[in-house]
Write a protein that holds these residues in place. Structure first.
Motif, mmCIF file in Angstrom:
data_model
loop_
_atom_site.group_PDB
_atom_site.id
_atom_site.type_symbol
_atom_site.label_atom_id
_atom_site.label_comp_id
_atom_site.label_asym_id
_atom_site.label_seq_id
_atom_site.Cartn_x
_atom_site.Cartn_y
_atom_site.Cartn_z
ATOM 1 N N GLY A 45 0.910 -7.620 6.003
ATOM 2 C CA GLY A 45 -0.532 -7.813 5.908
ATOM 3 C C GLY A 45 -1.265 -6.694 5.204
ATOM 4 N N ALA A 46 -0.526 -5.739 4.613
ATOM 5 C CA ALA A 46 -1.140 -4.547 4.005
ATOM 6 C C ALA A 46 -1.770 -4.902 2.665
ATOM 7 N N HIS A 47 -3.099 -4.822 2.611
ATOM 8 C CA HIS A 47 -3.783 -5.213 1.373
ATOM 9 C C HIS A 47 -5.083 -4.439 1.232
ATOM 10 N N ASN A 48 -5.657 -4.531 0.075
ATOM 11 C CA ASN A 48 -6.991 -3.995 -0.177
ATOM 12 C C ASN A 48 -7.631 -4.811 -1.291
ATOM 13 N N ALA A 49 -8.891 -4.539 -1.568
ATOM 14 C CA ALA A 49 -9.636 -5.341 -2.545
ATOM 15 C C ALA A 49 -9.053 -5.233 -3.947
ATOM 16 N N GLU A 71 0.832 -1.201 0.000
ATOM 17 C CA GLU A 71 0.000 0.000 0.000
ATOM 18 C C GLU A 71 0.871 1.259 0.000
ATOM 19 N N ASP A 72 1.949 1.246 0.789
ATOM 20 C CA ASP A 72 2.870 2.385 0.796
ATOM 21 C C ASP A 72 3.522 2.561 -0.567
ATOM 22 N N TYR A 73 3.870 1.448 -1.198
ATOM 23 C CA TYR A 73 4.548 1.491 -2.493
ATOM 24 C C TYR A 73 3.710 2.224 -3.535
#
Length: 252
Positions: free
Chosen positions: A141-145, A101-103
């Motif tokens: 664990g950083a994720h999204n749909a 997500e940061d990337y």
């Protein structure tokens, strides 16, 4: 005569009902056994290899999500191949272990940049050495749909982290999963031994599968899981006739 006919018809109905009932409970294959998916993240191949004989002796089968494969030595690649040959799954954990997500959202990269850098580049290197991961775990664990959907083009399932006190999120069916929430069992998780045993008991009671997340085995690192805790898990699995699954197996 009418009475005999009624009796004959009744018997016929009972026979039909009996065979229909039998057919109702027939299923392809067999009932899935409750079990556990034990996963290890990152690039700790030397540490994992050290405990391979212990896992062999106890019949443990685990999933190893690999990152930083571009930095592996020839000896580490050899050890990873041996780990695979002992029945464990070699899965994927990105190329460089960036927070995805940061990337994208803090460094102004596109999602296509992310997939090229953190997925395709690392997979290509592993494929060249004969490793073909089919399941994925998010760094931190950083994720999204959106990421989930993109990654499902490459993998059967993706694994995030269960950072909540709702342990039931980590207890899943034994098949057809595409998004998993692994429950941390290392020191950093701050979960108690009874917590771990209780979630295993829940998996058993519900004919389901619990997904655990660790990194090192028995090191000073806060991301390490103690040998004592792992042995407790292994003993519960044996005593209660649970099955060791890989992430790939519960994603089919």
């Amino acid at each position: 005569m009418a009475k005999k006919l009624v009796l004959a018809l009744s018997a016929f109905v009972i026979i039909i009902a009996f065979f229909s009932g039998c057919k109702k409970f027939e299923k392809e294959g067999h009932m899935q056994e409750p079990g556990v998916v034990i996963t290890f993240d990152d690039d700790r191949v030397d540490n994992w290899f050290e405990y391979l004989p212990m896992m062999d002796s106890l019949g443990v089968k685990a999933t190893f999500y690999i990152c930083k494969y571009n930095r592996f030595t020839a000896d580490q690649k050899r050890k990873l191949g041996i780990i695979r040959s002992h029945g464990h799954e070699i899965a994927f954990h990105t190329t460089n272990h960036y927070n995805m997500e940061d990337y994208v959202y803090k460094s102004r990269h596109t999602i296509d940049d992310l997939m090229r850098c953190e997925v395709e580049a690392g997979l290509k290197l592993m494929n060249q050495d004969g490793f073909y991961p089919t399941t994925f775990a998010y760094p931190y664990g950083a994720h999204n749909a959106v990421f989930d959907k993109m990654l499902m083009r490459y993998f059967k399932s993706v694994r995030a982290l269960n950072g909540t006190q709702d342990f039931s999120k980590s207890v899943v069916p034994t098949q057809h999963n595409d998004l998993l929430y692994g429950l941390g069992i290392d020191k950093s998780s701050k979960r108690s031994d009874p917590d771990i045993i209780n979630v295993l008991q829940s998996a058993k009671n519900n004919n389901a599968c619990v997904v655990f997340v660790s990194h090192d085995i028995n090191t000073p690192s806060k991301f390490s899981t103690s040998l004592h805790r792992l042995i407790q898990i292994f003993e519960f699995v044996k005593k209660n006739n649970l099955k060791y699954y890989t992430a790939s197996e519960i994603s089919d």
